[in-house]
Motif scaffolding. Structure first.
Motif, short mmCIF file in Angstrom:
data_model
loop_
_atom_site.label_atom_id
_atom_site.label_comp_id
_atom_site.label_asym_id
_atom_site.label_seq_id
_atom_site.Cartn_x
_atom_site.Cartn_y
_atom_site.Cartn_z
N ASN A 149 0.84 -1.21 0.00
CA ASN A 149 0.00 0.00 0.00
C ASN A 149 0.87 1.26 0.00
O ASN A 149 0.59 2.23 0.68
N GLY A 150 1.96 1.20 -0.79
CA GLY A 150 2.84 2.35 -0.95
C GLY A 150 3.92 2.49 0.09
O GLY A 150 4.81 3.32 -0.06
N ASN A 151 3.89 1.69 1.15
CA ASN A 151 4.87 1.77 2.23
C ASN A 151 6.02 0.79 1.99
O ASN A 151 5.80 -0.40 1.77
N VAL A 152 7.26 1.31 2.04
CA VAL A 152 8.43 0.49 1.78
C VAL A 152 8.68 -0.48 2.93
O VAL A 152 8.59 -0.11 4.10
N PHE A 153 9.01 -1.74 2.59
CA PHE A 153 9.52 -2.65 3.62
C PHE A 153 10.80 -3.29 3.10
O PHE A 153 10.94 -3.60 1.93
N LEU A 154 11.76 -3.44 4.03
CA LEU A 154 13.06 -4.00 3.69
C LEU A 154 13.08 -5.51 3.85
O LEU A 154 13.74 -6.21 3.09
N GLU A 155 12.39 -6.00 4.88
CA GLU A 155 12.51 -7.40 5.26
C GLU A 155 11.25 -8.20 4.94
O GLU A 155 11.29 -9.11 4.12
N ALA A 156 10.13 -7.90 5.60
CA ALA A 156 8.92 -8.67 5.38
C ALA A 156 7.70 -7.82 5.69
O ALA A 156 7.71 -6.97 6.57
N VAL B 79 2.37 -13.88 4.31
CA VAL B 79 3.67 -13.24 4.56
C VAL B 79 4.37 -12.99 3.23
O VAL B 79 4.45 -13.89 2.39
N PHE B 80 4.88 -11.77 3.06
CA PHE B 80 5.54 -11.35 1.84
C PHE B 80 6.98 -10.98 2.21
O PHE B 80 7.20 -10.07 3.00
N THR B 81 7.95 -11.71 1.66
CA THR B 81 9.32 -11.61 2.18
C THR B 81 10.29 -11.06 1.15
O THR B 81 10.18 -11.32 -0.05
N ASN B 82 11.29 -10.32 1.68
CA ASN B 82 12.38 -9.78 0.87
C ASN B 82 13.74 -10.20 1.41
O ASN B 82 14.75 -10.05 0.73
N THR B 83 13.79 -10.73 2.64
CA THR B 83 15.03 -11.18 3.27
C THR B 83 14.80 -12.58 3.85
O THR B 83 13.66 -12.98 4.10
N PRO B 84 15.88 -13.32 4.12
CA PRO B 84 15.72 -14.68 4.65
C PRO B 84 15.08 -14.74 6.03
O PRO B 84 14.52 -15.76 6.41
N SER B 85 15.18 -13.64 6.82
CA SER B 85 14.59 -13.64 8.15
C SER B 85 14.10 -12.24 8.48
O SER B 85 14.43 -11.27 7.80
N ARG C 1 -11.67 -7.93 7.22
CA ARG C 1 -10.46 -7.17 6.96
C ARG C 1 -9.41 -7.50 8.03
O ARG C 1 -9.72 -7.61 9.21
N ALA C 2 -8.17 -7.68 7.59
CA ALA C 2 -7.10 -8.12 8.49
C ALA C 2 -6.01 -7.05 8.60
O ALA C 2 -5.81 -6.25 7.69
N GLN C 3 -5.30 -7.08 9.73
CA GLN C 3 -4.25 -6.10 10.00
C GLN C 3 -3.05 -6.30 9.07
O GLN C 3 -2.63 -7.44 8.83
N ILE C 4 -2.48 -5.19 8.59
CA ILE C 4 -1.31 -5.20 7.72
C ILE C 4 -0.10 -4.69 8.49
O ILE C 4 -0.19 -3.71 9.23
N TYR C 5 1.05 -5.34 8.27
CA TYR C 5 2.32 -4.88 8.83
C TYR C 5 3.35 -4.71 7.71
O TYR C 5 3.38 -5.50 6.77
N ALA C 6 4.19 -3.69 7.83
CA ALA C 6 5.38 -3.55 6.98
C ALA C 6 6.57 -3.55 7.92
O ALA C 6 6.71 -2.63 8.74
N ASP C 7 7.43 -4.58 7.83
CA ASP C 7 8.45 -4.81 8.83
C ASP C 7 7.76 -4.88 10.19
O ASP C 7 6.94 -5.74 10.40
N ASN C 8 8.01 -3.99 11.13
CA ASN C 8 7.36 -4.09 12.45
C ASN C 8 6.32 -3.00 12.69
O ASN C 8 5.93 -2.76 13.82
N VAL C 9 5.85 -2.36 11.61
CA VAL C 9 4.94 -1.22 11.76
C VAL C 9 3.54 -1.59 11.30
O VAL C 9 3.35 -2.10 10.18
N ARG C 10 2.55 -1.33 12.13
CA ARG C 10 1.16 -1.57 11.77
C ARG C 10 0.69 -0.46 10.85
O ARG C 10 0.87 0.72 11.10
#
Length: 294
Positions: free
Chosen positions: A132-139, A194-200, A264-273
């Protein structure tokens, strides 16, 4: 009477913009006074500033200036998000607790080795996710696993009050139905997507074999099937430092995906709701270039 006329233009000399900027987060896990002094010595010809999340970077920099960030995953993530749409080369001196993002790029986590990469390496674009336009580095995550990411981050920082609140949300999470469109089409009922960009994740929960060098993201629909198991995994990794963990099972590669859920379910980008579904997730090659080994 002598004096300065009203039309006189008196100004202070304008400070020139830096060709090299170093951001140091002195509160990061491995940055001692001795380490900080070494960083300042190695980059003595650069503009050096203390990390401040409210600082504006562009007024300090020439258009092609190199930025070096010394700190943990939080500081590095801040720098990446601030510079994501620029073409500044970014050098990383990863000095945090887990150094998750640096390790995902196979960057060294010792000072001398990291400096050598910055001095002799090559700037390369990397893949970053947006939800939703918010950058995530990890997951990024929808549902239960997103709550576990937040719990893991709290445990990593030893913020056990916040961890307890996140753990309660993990226990209270409920299944939802989903529909996927875009590069992957499907539907079903799950506890998490879960949508991932890093191994952990930042708290070292294994999520995939994906790295930011790969030109795609990965989806798992099987993550977080057990509430209590996730809480135990978070505590084991962040507090007890146990390493006998496995990933999330079968993964699906994609570059663009759209998700609707009921309810509707909660969305997280890295650790941010970030709010609730629907969600659009994309893999994007960054304009920002990270300095990596040749």
């Amino acid at each position: 009477m002598s004096g300065v006329s009203k039309s006189a233009d008196i100004r202070r000399p304008r400070q020139s913009r830096a060709k090299s900027l170093v951001i140091i987060s002195s509160n990061s896990g491995s940055i001692t006074p001795v380490i900080e002094a070494k960083i300042r010595k190695r980059f003595e010809n650069s503009l050096i500033v203390e990390f401040d999340p409210k600082m504006a970077l562009e007024p300090l920099l020439t258009p092609t200036a190199t930025v070096v960030v010394a700190g943990g995953d939080g500081t590095i993530g801040w720098a990446v998000r601030r510079l994501v749409d620029t073409k500044h080369p970014l050098g990383i001196i990863s000095m945090g607790t887990f150094n998750n993002f640096a390790k995902s790029l196979q960057l060294p986590t010792t000072l001398d080795a990291a400096v050598r990469v910055i001095e002799k390496g090559s700037p390369r674009p990397i893949t970053l996710g947006r939800i939703n336009g918010n950058v995530f580095l990890e997951a990024a995550a929808i549902g239960l696993f997103g709550e576990s990411i937040a719990a893991g981050d709290s445990a990593k920082e030893r913020a056990f009050g916040a961890f307890a609140q996140s753990a309660k949300r993990v226990i209270a999470a409920r299944p939802f139905t989903y529909e996927l469109t875009g590069d992957i089409k499907g539907s079903g009922s799950v506890m998490s997507l879960v949508f991932t960009n890093t191994p952990s994740t930042g708290a070292q929960l294994p999520v995939s074999d994906k790295t930011p060098v790969d030109p795609y993201l990965e989806l798992s629909v099987h993550a977080g099937s057990s509430r209590t198991d996730l809480v135990k995994r978070v505590l084991a990794r962040t507090v007890l430092s146990k390493t006998e963990e496995h990933g999330l099972g079968q993964m699906f590669q994609f570059r663009e995906l759209h998700v609707t859920t009921k309810p509707r379910a909660q969305i997280y980008a890295d650790n941010v709701r970030l709010g609730r579904t629907p969600a659009s997730i994309t893999a994007e090659l960054s304009s920002l270039r990270v300095v990596m080994p040749r």
